[in-house]
Design an enzyme around this catalytic site. Structure first.
Site, mmCIF file in Angstrom:
data_model
loop_
_atom_site.group_PDB
_atom_site.id
_atom_site.type_symbol
_atom_site.label_atom_id
_atom_site.label_comp_id
_atom_site.label_asym_id
_atom_site.label_seq_id
_atom_site.Cartn_x
_atom_site.Cartn_y
_atom_site.Cartn_z
ATOM 1 N N GLY A 149 0.806 -1.204 0.000
ATOM 2 C CA GLY A 149 0.000 0.000 0.000
ATOM 3 C C GLY A 149 0.842 1.258 0.000
ATOM 4 O O GLY A 149 2.017 1.262 -0.379
ATOM 5 N N CYS A 150 0.246 2.348 0.487
ATOM 6 C CA CYS A 150 0.849 3.675 0.347
ATOM 7 C C CYS A 150 2.195 3.811 1.054
ATOM 8 O O CYS A 150 3.045 4.581 0.611
ATOM 9 C CB CYS A 150 -0.115 4.733 0.867
ATOM 10 S SG CYS A 150 -1.665 4.842 -0.078
ATOM 11 N N TYR A 151 2.398 3.107 2.165
ATOM 12 C CA TYR A 151 3.660 3.304 2.884
ATOM 13 C C TYR A 151 4.825 2.550 2.256
ATOM 14 O O TYR A 151 5.958 2.651 2.714
ATOM 15 C CB TYR A 151 3.530 2.969 4.363
ATOM 16 C CG TYR A 151 2.982 1.610 4.735
ATOM 17 C CD1 TYR A 151 3.618 0.438 4.354
ATOM 18 C CD2 TYR A 151 1.833 1.513 5.508
ATOM 19 C CE1 TYR A 151 3.129 -0.796 4.719
ATOM 20 C CE2 TYR A 151 1.317 0.278 5.884
ATOM 21 C CZ TYR A 151 1.970 -0.876 5.485
ATOM 22 O OH TYR A 151 1.471 -2.107 5.849
#
Length: 355
Positions: A149-151
């Site tokens: 995901g985003c991280y």
């Protein structure tokens, strides 16, 4: 050299980004609003969408597909299946990655490739495809980071930095490419439509080594919040990857960051000069600003990236770092948030060739 940095410090020597040509933000708003049969809900959605801090978002979809016309990729009543979406990913992700890489001054001497992507799968993977297109040695070492995901943008940089720490002569090419626009879902839920309305396509490429000047990469930070595993989820279904982003995320995030131990872990002995915070939405940036009691100007780079490009998942924090790098910040911290709810962080600060 900033504190908490190894010597010689791994550093970003160069960073470049790319987005597709087609701006789909306004068209998405109308497509999403058309799924709400109640006109009051449609008006509410448009009003909330207009306050999201985003002016532009780009997609690899083009022509009628990008316009979401009848008969297009997202025609009503016939959602594309996961296979169709992965075929588009395989067709477009390598090209967008190479577009970002083309913005780097040089890719000579690459010894390692690290890839981050959570919006598609293919094998042979992007790591092999990119190595082949660049004409790199068949013995180049490769790592792929998927579905975080985003991280994952922070994890990408940390992984490249670990490689360079273990081999000071390494020259790592780290690439993030995300095609979020391939995973839109039909819905009559305003919260879901607003969440999807933040995401976009983009790619970023960086060179990490232990030579030359650049943004030094220092100590990492990881935090998974207790009892938050249902707040952000990313599930593979028959019609692509389904994102769930709870409206509780900003509040939970602000509460976590307001905790003294968490705040101290982020701030360290001296507050960072620069902040590269993943713009997971306007409310997320507001929560970080509130939770850490930051000056409103501290997140200006993140807000600018959100406005211009939207949320490109793991690539987005690299876009923010690209904006900050020309100022050669003495100290800084990159923070990104994703499924869990979890946070990944990385200290950075400008280093010279002999650091």
């Amino acid at each position: 050299m900033p504190a908490d940095f190894a010597s010689p410090a791994p550093r970003i020597n160069a960073i470049a980004t790319a987005v597709p040509d087609c701006d789909v933000h306004e068209r998405y708003t109308e497509w999403a609003a058309s799924q709400l049969d109640d006109e009051r809900k449609a008006k509410l959605f448009r009003r909330m969408e207009s306050r999201g801090g985003i002016s532009h978002r780009y997609s690899v979809l083009t022509g009628g597909d990008a316009a979401m016309d009848f008969g297009s990729f997202y025609k009503r009543g016939d959602e594309p299946g996961t296979r169709a979406r992965m075929e588009r990913y395989a067709a477009h992700a390598p090209d967008l990655a190479m577009q970002a890489i083309a913005g780097l001054p040089s890719t000579e001497g690459i010894t390692h490739i690290v890839i981050a992507s959570c919006t598609g799968f293919l094998a042979p993977g992007l790591d092999q495809i990119i190595a082949r297109r660049l004409g790199l040695s068949t013995g180049v070492e490769r790592v792929s980071i998927g579905f975080m995901g985003c991280y994952a943008g922070v994890t990408l940089l940390r992984t490249a930095a670990h490689i360079v720490r273990s081999d000071p002569w390494a020259r790592a090419l780290a690439v993030s490419v995300e095609l979020c626009s391939l995973h839109l879902q039909q819905s009559d839920n305003i919260e879901s439509l607003l969440a999807m309305g933040q995401f976009a396509d983009g790619a970023a490429a960086v060179i990490v080594s232990a030579q030359g000047e650049g943004l030094g990469l220092g100590k990492g930070l990881s935090l998974a919040l207790e009892e938050s595993d249902e707040l952000i989820t990313w599930t593979i279904g028959d019609s692509g990857f389904v994102m769930h982003l709870s409206g509780e995320v900003p509040g939970k995030l602000a509460e976590a960051l307001d905790d003294a131990s968490v705040c101290n872990a982020i701030m360290g002995d001296d507050p960072p000069v620069a902040w590269a915070v993943h713009p997971g939405g306007r409310s997320v940036l507001d929560a970080v600003e509130r939770g850490l009691s930051l000056d409103p100007a501290a997140l200006s780079a993140s807000r600018s990236v959100l406005d211009t490009f939207g949320n490109m998942s793991s690539a987005t924090v690299l876009f923010v770092l690209e904006k900050l790098a020309p100022d050669k910040p003495e100290t800084g911290i990159a923070l990104a948030f994703g499924p869990g709810l979890a946070m990944e962080g990385l200290r950075f600060g400008w280093v010279t060739g002999d650091a």
